[in-house]
Design an enzyme around this catalytic site. Structure first.
Site: not given
Length: 941
Positions: A153, A598
């Protein structure tokens, strides 16, 4: 990170509150002792002041607190930040322990209705009561395949060093809870040990001093196997076995090893130039090393316990025959120096040989990790199947002489581990962006004289050319040194697939994932490259083989709309049909939650993904293909996050058919898998969600009401338009984002190996990755990717239809997908704080535009809260999840000062950069606020 909270609706929150306060006071003692009274009083002044402001707004007090922050020097600010961060870490541990104790209490109670939602027993009993027979349950279990995929991540904010300390604190707090009968001295001693570990937290730097490498990230993923998963995996199966016995009686339903762990760490090269072919080889070898070492440890335990003597037992004929053969082959030589005792202890004898072979195999793997040439000796294993076969021989033999009780303990657990993990530990996926393959193929075809203008070809001609080349016996290959560096690196990746399949076993790789799949040719290009590497070809008997499975990834809203055309083009191609059959007739399709959210907002993302799943399954059914959906979920709501069990159950009816694969982002790994107890729970609720969602394979499942789909289609369109109006069509929005959040500074935090942007220094929504997009809005307490557009959509629908509110309430009550969406949205709204968001907006250079944008965001926030409360008929957000509600509420008074400190530091840091090229004295403290706020919110991106 939002975890499953349904078990705790009746939890004693006062008990949790008292425990949090107790350990908060321990931290306070440490601050006074280690740093002095001044720091302690500063922390308390801010904490109490912002609690008071939460209770009643007081402009004078707010101004006084801000003035107090402004007067602090950088050293004091850093220590205050660290104090709040340490408190978050401790309170997170206390909460996790509380949840685990609640689960143990409910399990010990033994009453089915009281077991938590998602427990194996409750799920199996509910399915039995719905009419699932033992035979049908066996059918379901035989098709079950649960595949969580660990990823690195880019905004993961934890250090492994700290995770080890946190694990110790968790264990000690757990011990403290079991000391009911202990003396005061024992409790005091344990509390002193806990205080010592908290002091170590305080003394350990929570911010990395260097950027992690991909190998660091691989080791970070391996940490969870050592700390929890090697023990959690067998326990998962034991809980399922107990549930089956409880519901159906003994020996009626067999529980196969249905879990597989996947990984992207070391294989995901999309946008990460540091993931090379060499890194991929190392990632696999590190996993193998971890698995082999774990097996050696467990074989040692079995050698010590299975001391059966042939004077008292007679092994099975199959075992005796195998032992005689292996003795002849290597055992007599290997054990020549051992005592004769092993001659009459057959299990110990075979286990000793097995340990020796494991050790030799491990030494070869470690030599290769050190870049040494190494060949497996005779006394080693070249695959896990032989090792597993030997374990099962021992298992069956023990049962043959009535020692099933012993066989069902450590030996059974080791068999489960090997069936689940093999020698590779995990199945590594490879991911790369589609244009890389297109340009590689174009260069290869040009240099080999096969096609000089590949990229200019229409899609149909590309497909025809690629299919024809794949069918050829041989292909001319250009001389490698003539190739560009990127093409050579791409080819080396495919060579690595061939090499590591031979070295680690054919199951070592999961799928080759193609991000930004826009055309069917993008899949065929990968298959052509696989053909060149020998992964596709013909046996000497002219049988086609295909040793690669390719998964297209559909990410943006536009991509999701083109799934049918891309897959139809692919499935209609005879060459692809043949390759698919040769690889098992299983088509994996990956759906991207992060980029679609997004791109078009949470409503459009959810609805398009929902429909995409139905489209994919309809297509694969039409062509007689088995399909597995791969869900690219993030940890936060804005990236598809939320409770795993509910998310799986909320999938469209009859689209989950025994198999599911989904990403477990690096930011949630610590919350889910740091501790054994939580790891078992998380694996369990995911697997039971899969079992429940797959029940349509054996009993009829009612399709969604058409009216729900009609309503959602309308709602999603309004929500997408509202979201795009803000993010795509509002002048100055990206300046607001870059200047009014710490997203620019996040890139300087040593969090992950992958860059945060696809294109550096471009203030454009398409250039920034989904993770920092979500992270930036979260830090600035807007959290808008998780909710923006929903309020407008719900209100508009309600006003357009006379029965709108009634219909929305019906959808919330009776449609799991809509209930899950609104539940996750409540979490995003609850973590937003519009008054604090206004402080971040004050950082934006153009204040006229900033105030307009902020006003728009705040109005949508208030509308969304109002609409959701109206539909759910709650007094407050998250009233239906009281523990989670309490957890977030408790953190707010500690987050408020941190956010205000961060705003102050952002202003000072940026002013410094405009005046000088000298390093900013405020940067380190600023980076600490990012870590601390992420810990307080319990998520990053």
């Amino acid at each position: 990170m939002q975890t499953n909270t349904a078990p705790y609706e009746l939890a004693n929150l006062k008990e949790l509150e008292a425990r949090v306060r107790q350990f908060g006071e321990l931290l306070g003692e440490i601050l006074r002792e280690q740093e002095g009274l001044a720091l302690y009083e500063a922390v308390e002044k801010l904490r109490r002041g912002y609690i008071q402001l939460r209770q009643q707004d007081d402009p004078a007090l707010r101004e006084a607190l801000m003035q107090f922050i402004l007067e602090l020097d950088v050293q004091a600010i850093e220590k205050i930040i660290r104090a709040f961060n340490t408190f978050y870490v401790i309170s997170n541990i206390v909460e996790e322990d509380f949840r685990e104790r609640e689960r143990r209490r409910k399990f010990a109670h033994g009453d089915d209705p009281l077991l938590w939602k998602g427990s194996a027993r409750r799920t199996v009993v509910e399915l039995r009561d719905e009419g699932v027979t033992a035979e049908q349950m066996q059918t379901l279990m035989n098709q079950l395949r649960y595949i969580p995929v660990f990823t690195a991540h880019p905004t993961e904010a934890r250090r492994r060093t700290l995770m080890g300390i946190q694990r110790q604190i968790f264990v000690m707090i757990n011990q403290l809870e079991t000391l009911d009968e202990a003396s005061d001295d024992e409790r005091s001693a344990l509390l002193r040990q806990i205080k010592g570990q908290i002091q170590m937290l305080w003394r350990t730097n929570e911010v990395r001093t260097r950027k992690p490498t991909v190998e660091d990230e691989v080791n970070y993923g391996l940490y969870y196997f050592r700390e929890s998963l090697f023990d959690a995996i067998p326990l998962l199966y034991r809980f399922f076995e107990r549930a089956m016995r409880y519901a159906y009686g003994s020996h009626q339903v067999n529980v196969p090893s249905f879990l597989r762990i996947g990984s992207w760490i070391g294989g995901d090269r999309d946008g990460n130039p540091f993931v090379t072919a060499a890194v991929t080889r190392n990632a696999i070898r590190l996993g193998m090393s971890e698995a082999l070492y774990a097996y050696i440890e467990r074989v040692d335990v079995l050698r010590n316990s299975l001391s059966h003597s042939t004077e008292f037992i007679t092994p099975s004929p199959e075992f005796s025959q195998y032992l005689a053969a292996i003795n002849e082959q290597m055992g007599n030589r290997l054990l020549a120096k051992r005592t004769d005792q092993l001659l009459e202890e057959p299990y110990r004898r075979l286990l000793t040989i097995m340990r020796y072979r494991l050790k030799n195999t491990l030494e070869v793997v470690r030599a290769r990790l050190n870049h040494q040439q190494a060949v497996l000796p005779l006394a080693s294993y070249n695959h896990a199947e032989l090792f597993l076969h030997e374990l099962k021989l021992i298992y069956d033999s023990l049962y043959s002489h009535n020692d099933g009780l012993l066989a069902g303990r450590e030996l059974r657990d080791l068999i489960r581990l090997v069936e689940t993990c093999g020698f590779g530990l995990y199945q590594l996926d490879i991911r790369q962006e589609s244009t890389i393959h297109s340009e590689t193929v174009a260069e290869l075809l040009n240099r080999s004289g096969l096609c000089g203008h590949y990229l200019a070809l229409p899609e149909d001609e590309r497909i025809s050319l690629l299919a024809e080349l794949i069918q050829r016996q041989r292909l001319p290959m250009p001389y490698r040194p003539e190739l560009t560096a990127r093409t050579a690196e791409t080819l080396e990746v495919f060579d690595t697939l061939t090499e590591m399949r031979s070295e680690a076993g054919p199951e070592i790789f999961g799928t080759y994932v193609i991000s930004m799949t826009h055309h069917a040719s993008h899949i065929m290009e990968v298959l052509l490259l696989a053909k060149m590497a020998g992964l596709i070809g013909y046996t000497t008997e002219r049988q086609l083989f295909c040793n690669i499975r390719v998964s297209p990834l559909f990410e943006t809203i536009e991509d999701l709309k083109h799934i049918t055309s891309v897959l139809t083009h692919l499935f209609e191609n005879p060459t692809y049909q043949a390759l698919l059959r040769a690889s098992g007739n299983l088509q994996e399709v990956m759906l991207g939650y992060s980029d679609s959210c997004k791109d078009g907002g949470i409503l459009a993302s959810n609805w398009n993904l929902y429909n995409a799943q139905k489209e994919v399954l309809s297509l694969t059914d039409q062509y007689g293909i088995t399909c597995r959906l791969f869900h690219g979920r993030g940890g936060t709501v804005g990236r598809g996050g939320g409770p795993t069990h509910e998310a799986i159950v909320a999938q469209p009816p009859n689209t989950v058919r025994g198999q599911i694969k989904f990403t477990e982002q690096g930011e949630v790994l610590a919350a889910k898998y740091s501790n054994l107890e939580t790891a078992v729970y998380e694996l369990g609720v995911g697997a039971t969600g899969l079992l429940k969602a797959s029940a349509g394979l054996v009993i009829p499942r009612v399709a969604d009401r058409a009216s729900y789909h009609t309503a959602m289609h309308e709602i999603a369109a309004i929500g997408e338009n509202s979201y795009r109006q803000l993010t795509d069509r509002t002048p100055g929005l990206m300046d607001y984002f870059y200047e009014g959040t710490p997203v620019q500074e996040i890139g300087q935090l040593n969090l992950g190996s992958r860059p945060s942007h696809r294109k550096q220094t471009v203030r454009d929504k398409s250039s920034i990755r989904a993770i920092p997009w979500v992270f930036g809005w979260a830090q600035a307490r807007h959290t808008l990717p998780g909710w923006y557009g929903i309020g407008t959509a719900l209100a508009d629908f309600r006003h357009r239809h006379p029965d709108g509110l009634e219909r929305l309430r019906d959808m919330h009550s009776n449609w799991p997908a809509f209930k899950s969406l609104l539940g996750n949205t409540q979490m995003g709204l609850f973590k937003a704080e519009m008054d604090i968001a206004r402080e971040y907006a004050s950082l934006v250079e153009n204040q006229e535009i900033a105030k307009q944008i902020y006003a728009t965001i705040r109005a949508e926030f208030e509308l969304t809260v109002s609409e959701i409360l109206l539909i759910t008929q709650q007094a407050r957000l998250m009233d239906d999840t009281p523990l989670l509600q309490y957890s977030v509420l408790r953190r707010n008074p500690y987050l408020d000062p941190l956010n205000n400190i961060q705003v102050t530091l952002l202003r000072r840091h940026r002013e410094h950069l405009t005046q000088t090229t000298e390093p900013s004295p405020w940067l380190e403290a600023l980076l600490r606020t990012i870590n601390a706020i992420a810990a307080g919110l319990r998520n990053t991106g």
